[in-house]
Design a protein around this motif. Structure first.
Motif, PDB file in Angstrom:
ATOM      1  N   LYS A 128     -16.850 -24.780 -17.854  1.00  0.00           N
ATOM      2  CA  LYS A 128     -17.547 -23.861 -18.751  1.00  0.00           C
ATOM      3  C   LYS A 128     -16.591 -23.066 -19.627  1.00  0.00           C
ATOM      4  O   LYS A 128     -16.846 -22.867 -20.826  1.00  0.00           O
ATOM      5  N   HIS A 129     -15.461 -22.611 -19.053  1.00  0.00           N
ATOM      6  CA  HIS A 129     -14.596 -21.662 -19.751  1.00  0.00           C
ATOM      7  C   HIS A 129     -13.200 -22.190 -20.094  1.00  0.00           C
ATOM      8  O   HIS A 129     -12.461 -21.529 -20.819  1.00  0.00           O
ATOM      9  N   GLY A 130     -12.814 -23.323 -19.526  1.00  0.00           N
ATOM     10  CA  GLY A 130     -11.485 -23.866 -19.800  1.00  0.00           C
ATOM     11  C   GLY A 130     -10.451 -23.547 -18.746  1.00  0.00           C
ATOM     12  O   GLY A 130      -9.375 -24.146 -18.720  1.00  0.00           O
ATOM     13  N   ASN A 131     -10.762 -22.594 -17.863  1.00  0.00           N
ATOM     14  CA  ASN A 131      -9.893 -22.311 -16.724  1.00  0.00           C
ATOM     15  C   ASN A 131     -10.708 -21.626 -15.636  1.00  0.00           C
ATOM     16  O   ASN A 131     -11.832 -21.168 -15.878  1.00  0.00           O
ATOM     17  N   ALA A 132     -10.128 -21.555 -14.442  1.00  0.00           N
ATOM     18  CA  ALA A 132     -10.782 -20.880 -13.317  1.00  0.00           C
ATOM     19  C   ALA A 132      -9.742 -20.552 -12.266  1.00  0.00           C
ATOM     20  O   ALA A 132      -8.896 -21.395 -11.945  1.00  0.00           O
ATOM     21  N   VAL A 133      -9.795 -19.322 -11.742  1.00  0.00           N
ATOM     22  CA  VAL A 133      -8.873 -18.935 -10.675  1.00  0.00           C
ATOM     23  C   VAL A 133      -9.674 -18.432  -9.474  1.00  0.00           C
ATOM     24  O   VAL A 133     -10.568 -17.591  -9.618  1.00  0.00           O
ATOM     25  N   THR A 134      -9.369 -18.980  -8.319  1.00  0.00           N
ATOM     26  CA  THR A 134     -10.012 -18.559  -7.085  1.00  0.00           C
ATOM     27  C   THR A 134      -9.749 -17.073  -6.851  1.00  0.00           C
ATOM     28  O   THR A 134      -8.613 -16.614  -6.966  1.00  0.00           O
ATOM     29  N   SER A 135     -10.782 -16.320  -6.505  1.00  0.00           N
ATOM     30  CA  SER A 135     -10.603 -14.880  -6.341  1.00  0.00           C
ATOM     31  C   SER A 135     -11.522 -14.325  -5.265  1.00  0.00           C
ATOM     32  O   SER A 135     -12.555 -14.911  -4.937  1.00  0.00           O
ATOM     33  N   LEU A 136     -11.112 -13.177  -4.731  1.00  0.00           N
ATOM     34  CA  LEU A 136     -11.903 -12.445  -3.751  1.00  0.00           C
ATOM     35  C   LEU A 136     -11.810 -10.956  -4.053  1.00  0.00           C
ATOM     36  O   LEU A 136     -10.791 -10.490  -4.581  1.00  0.00           O
ATOM     37  N   PRO A 137     -12.834 -10.186  -3.708  1.00  0.00           N
ATOM     38  CA  PRO A 137     -12.723  -8.732  -3.839  1.00  0.00           C
ATOM     39  C   PRO A 137     -11.611  -8.209  -2.930  1.00  0.00           C
ATOM     40  O   PRO A 137     -11.272  -8.831  -1.925  1.00  0.00           O
ATOM     41  N   TYR A 138     -11.062  -7.054  -3.298  1.00  0.00           N
ATOM     42  CA  TYR A 138     -10.058  -6.417  -2.448  1.00  0.00           C
ATOM     43  C   TYR A 138     -10.761  -5.371  -1.609  1.00  0.00           C
ATOM     44  O   TYR A 138     -11.396  -4.461  -2.141  1.00  0.00           O
ATOM     45  N   ASN A 139     -10.665  -5.498  -0.277  1.00  0.00           N
ATOM     46  CA  ASN A 139     -11.473  -4.679   0.621  1.00  0.00           C
ATOM     47  C   ASN A 139     -10.737  -3.489   1.236  1.00  0.00           C
ATOM     48  O   ASN A 139     -11.330  -2.736   2.002  1.00  0.00           O
ATOM     49  N   GLU A 140      -9.455  -3.329   0.926  1.00  0.00           N
ATOM     50  CA  GLU A 140      -8.693  -2.192   1.441  1.00  0.00           C
ATOM     51  C   GLU A 140      -8.475  -1.159   0.331  1.00  0.00           C
ATOM     52  O   GLU A 140      -8.534  -1.477  -0.847  1.00  0.00           O
ATOM     53  N   GLN A 141      -8.207   0.073   0.741  1.00  0.00           N
ATOM     54  CA  GLN A 141      -7.873   1.107  -0.236  1.00  0.00           C
ATOM     55  C   GLN A 141      -6.413   0.942  -0.685  1.00  0.00           C
ATOM     56  O   GLN A 141      -5.541   0.652   0.135  1.00  0.00           O
ATOM     57  N   ILE A 142      -6.165   1.117  -1.983  1.00  0.00           N
ATOM     58  CA  ILE A 142      -4.818   0.965  -2.538  1.00  0.00           C
ATOM     59  C   ILE A 142      -4.357   2.313  -3.101  1.00  0.00           C
ATOM     60  O   ILE A 142      -4.998   2.868  -4.009  1.00  0.00           O
ATOM     61  N   ARG A 163      -8.929  -7.741  -7.877  1.00  0.00           N
ATOM     62  CA  ARG A 163      -9.275  -9.029  -7.281  1.00  0.00           C
ATOM     63  C   ARG A 163      -8.021  -9.673  -6.709  1.00  0.00           C
ATOM     64  O   ARG A 163      -6.945  -9.585  -7.300  1.00  0.00           O
ATOM     65  N   ARG A 164      -8.170 -10.299  -5.563  1.00  0.00           N
ATOM     66  CA  ARG A 164      -7.092 -11.108  -4.996  1.00  0.00           C
ATOM     67  C   ARG A 164      -7.264 -12.536  -5.494  1.00  0.00           C
ATOM     68  O   ARG A 164      -8.348 -13.111  -5.365  1.00  0.00           O
ATOM     69  N   VAL A 165      -6.231 -13.107  -6.045  1.00  0.00           N
ATOM     70  CA  VAL A 165      -6.335 -14.479  -6.544  1.00  0.00           C
ATOM     71  C   VAL A 165      -5.336 -15.373  -5.827  1.00  0.00           C
ATOM     72  O   VAL A 165      -4.302 -14.919  -5.342  1.00  0.00           O
ATOM     73  N   SER A 166      -5.681 -16.640  -5.738  1.00  0.00           N
ATOM     74  CA  SER A 166      -4.816 -17.608  -5.059  1.00  0.00           C
ATOM     75  C   SER A 166      -5.077 -18.976  -5.683  1.00  0.00           C
ATOM     76  O   SER A 166      -5.572 -19.080  -6.795  1.00  0.00           O
ATOM     77  N   THR A 167      -4.730 -20.014  -4.984  1.00  0.00           N
ATOM     78  CA  THR A 167      -5.128 -21.350  -5.398  1.00  0.00           C
ATOM     79  C   THR A 167      -6.284 -21.779  -4.487  1.00  0.00           C
ATOM     80  O   THR A 167      -6.427 -21.250  -3.382  1.00  0.00           O
ATOM     81  N   PRO A 168      -7.134 -22.703  -4.969  1.00  0.00           N
ATOM     82  CA  PRO A 168      -6.989 -23.522  -6.163  1.00  0.00           C
ATOM     83  C   PRO A 168      -7.259 -22.763  -7.464  1.00  0.00           C
ATOM     84  O   PRO A 168      -8.039 -21.821  -7.505  1.00  0.00           O
ATOM     85  N   GLN A 169      -6.551 -23.219  -8.514  1.00  0.00           N
ATOM     86  CA  GLN A 169      -6.760 -22.769  -9.885  1.00  0.00           C
ATOM     87  C   GLN A 169      -6.960 -24.016 -10.741  1.00  0.00           C
ATOM     88  O   GLN A 169      -6.344 -25.044 -10.467  1.00  0.00           O
ATOM     89  N   ALA A 170      -7.800 -23.922 -11.743  1.00  0.00           N
ATOM     90  CA  ALA A 170      -8.087 -25.091 -12.563  1.00  0.00           C
ATOM     91  C   ALA A 170      -7.912 -24.772 -14.050  1.00  0.00           C
ATOM     92  O   ALA A 170      -8.255 -23.674 -14.502  1.00  0.00           O
ATOM     93  N   TYR A 171      -7.379 -25.751 -14.779  1.00  0.00           N
ATOM     94  CA  TYR A 171      -7.123 -25.595 -16.215  1.00  0.00           C
ATOM     95  C   TYR A 171      -7.373 -26.926 -16.909  1.00  0.00           C
ATOM     96  O   TYR A 171      -7.087 -27.987 -16.340  1.00  0.00           O
ATOM     97  N   LYS A 172      -7.877 -26.873 -18.140  1.00  0.00           N
ATOM     98  CA  LYS A 172      -7.958 -28.086 -18.945  1.00  0.00           C
ATOM     99  C   LYS A 172      -6.533 -28.556 -19.250  1.00  0.00           C
ATOM    100  O   LYS A 172      -5.663 -27.750 -19.574  1.00  0.00           O
ATOM    101  N   PHE A 173      -6.311 -29.859 -19.152  1.00  0.00           N
ATOM    102  CA  PHE A 173      -4.942 -30.365 -19.243  1.00  0.00           C
ATOM    103  C   PHE A 173      -4.268 -30.033 -20.575  1.00  0.00           C
ATOM    104  O   PHE A 173      -3.083 -29.683 -20.598  1.00  0.00           O
ATOM    105  N   GLY A 174      -5.003 -30.134 -21.678  1.00  0.00           N
ATOM    106  CA  GLY A 174      -4.388 -29.877 -22.978  1.00  0.00           C
ATOM    107  C   GLY A 174      -3.791 -28.479 -23.063  1.00  0.00           C
ATOM    108  O   GLY A 174      -2.652 -28.295 -23.505  1.00  0.00           O
ATOM    109  N   LYS A 175      -4.541 -27.474 -22.630  1.00  0.00           N
ATOM    110  CA  LYS A 175      -4.061 -26.091 -22.656  1.00  0.00           C
ATOM    111  C   LYS A 175      -2.941 -25.896 -21.634  1.00  0.00           C
ATOM    112  O   LYS A 175      -1.953 -25.195 -21.901  1.00  0.00           O
ATOM    113  N   LEU A 176      -3.073 -26.507 -20.476  1.00  0.00           N
ATOM    114  CA  LEU A 176      -2.052 -26.370 -19.426  1.00  0.00           C
ATOM    115  C   LEU A 176      -0.724 -26.964 -19.865  1.00  0.00           C
ATOM    116  O   LEU A 176       0.340 -26.358 -19.673  1.00  0.00           O
TER     117      LEU A 176
END
Length: 241
Positions: A128-142, A163-176
């Motif tokens: 849909k957007h050309g990229n995507a990064v796996t993410s989760l809310p951050y549940n501790e106080q910073i 947000r906490r991000v990690s892999t998997p991450q996805a990108y369209k090859f041309g932009k990557l």
């Protein structure tokens, strides 16, 4: 349009303090890396797998792939001196093999518990957007350390903005492919702990969040390895929704 997994397993794993790289440590008679590859092998939307591996271990990986029926593994590329160099090697190897609209899913080889739902959502968001990064809310106080007295604080960061991000991450090859040429030619987003997601932001790209999972742990220490073994042995309670 193809979905190609780019698995990064080029690290030596010094923090695990073992005699072999941590991605090749056997857990219940199977190397950690094979658990990771199996997650992509079993996912119906993954068309091919490329692995970036420590140089010298390629023949071993092909043998393991045959033993554990990882038929989607198509290419093995030597790793670089850093994580970003390893990813770059994998991306550049796909030139002439991948189309600009193909989705490249980058994932750490030492995250062996990738969830099918997480993989599916990364692909959907990237389409849909050309990229995507796996993410989760951050549940501790910073809280931010007071510069004048490091043992105190008077400022916090609202966790709703993080947000906490990690892999998997996805990108369209041309932009990557463009991004890695641009980054290495100009020295942008390739130093230290930089990864594809931070590099993309440094290059001015907007990133889109996809679903994540707390189970998607990265095996960095011996404690992480024990947690992984516990996940493998755990039985799910039927009453949990």
């Amino acid at each position: 349009m193809a979905n190609i997994a780019l698995i990064i397993a080029g690290g030596s794993g010094h923090r695990m303090q073992q005699d072999i790289p941590k991605q090749f440590i056997n857990v219940y008679d199977k190397p950690v890396l094979m658990y990771t590859l199996e997650g992509f092998q079993k996912h119906p939307q993954i068309d091919a797998i490329e692995l970036v591996c420590i140089d010298g271990w390629q023949d071993m990986v092909w043998a393991y792939a045959k033993q554990f029926n990882i038929t989607k593994l198509k290419w093995i590329v030597p790793g670089g001196e850093s994580g970003q160099e390893s990813i770059r090697n994998g991306v550049f190897n796909l030139e002439g093999k991948a189309e600009d609209d193909d989705i490249i899913i980058i994932h750490d080889g030492i995250r062996p518990l990738v969830d099918e739902m997480v993989l599916s959502d990364v692909i959907v968001v990237c389409k849909k957007h050309g990229n995507a990064v796996t993410s989760l809310p951050y549940n501790e106080q910073i809280f931010v350390v007071n510069e004048e007295d490091e043992g105190t604080t008077m400022k916090y960061i609202p966790r709703e903005t993080l947000r906490r991000v990690s892999t998997p991450q996805a990108y369209k090859f041309g932009k990557l492919d463009w991004a890695y040429h641009e980054a290495f030619e100009k020295g942008i987003g390739i130093k230290g702990s930089a990864y594809t997601n931070t590099m993309m932001v440094d290059l001015g790209e907007k990133l889109y969040f996809a679903a994540g999972s707390d189970k998607n742990i990265k095996l960095t220490t011996k404690d992480d390895l024990e947690m992984f073994k516990a996940y493998l042995k755990a039985d799910k309670d039927n009453w949990l929704k």
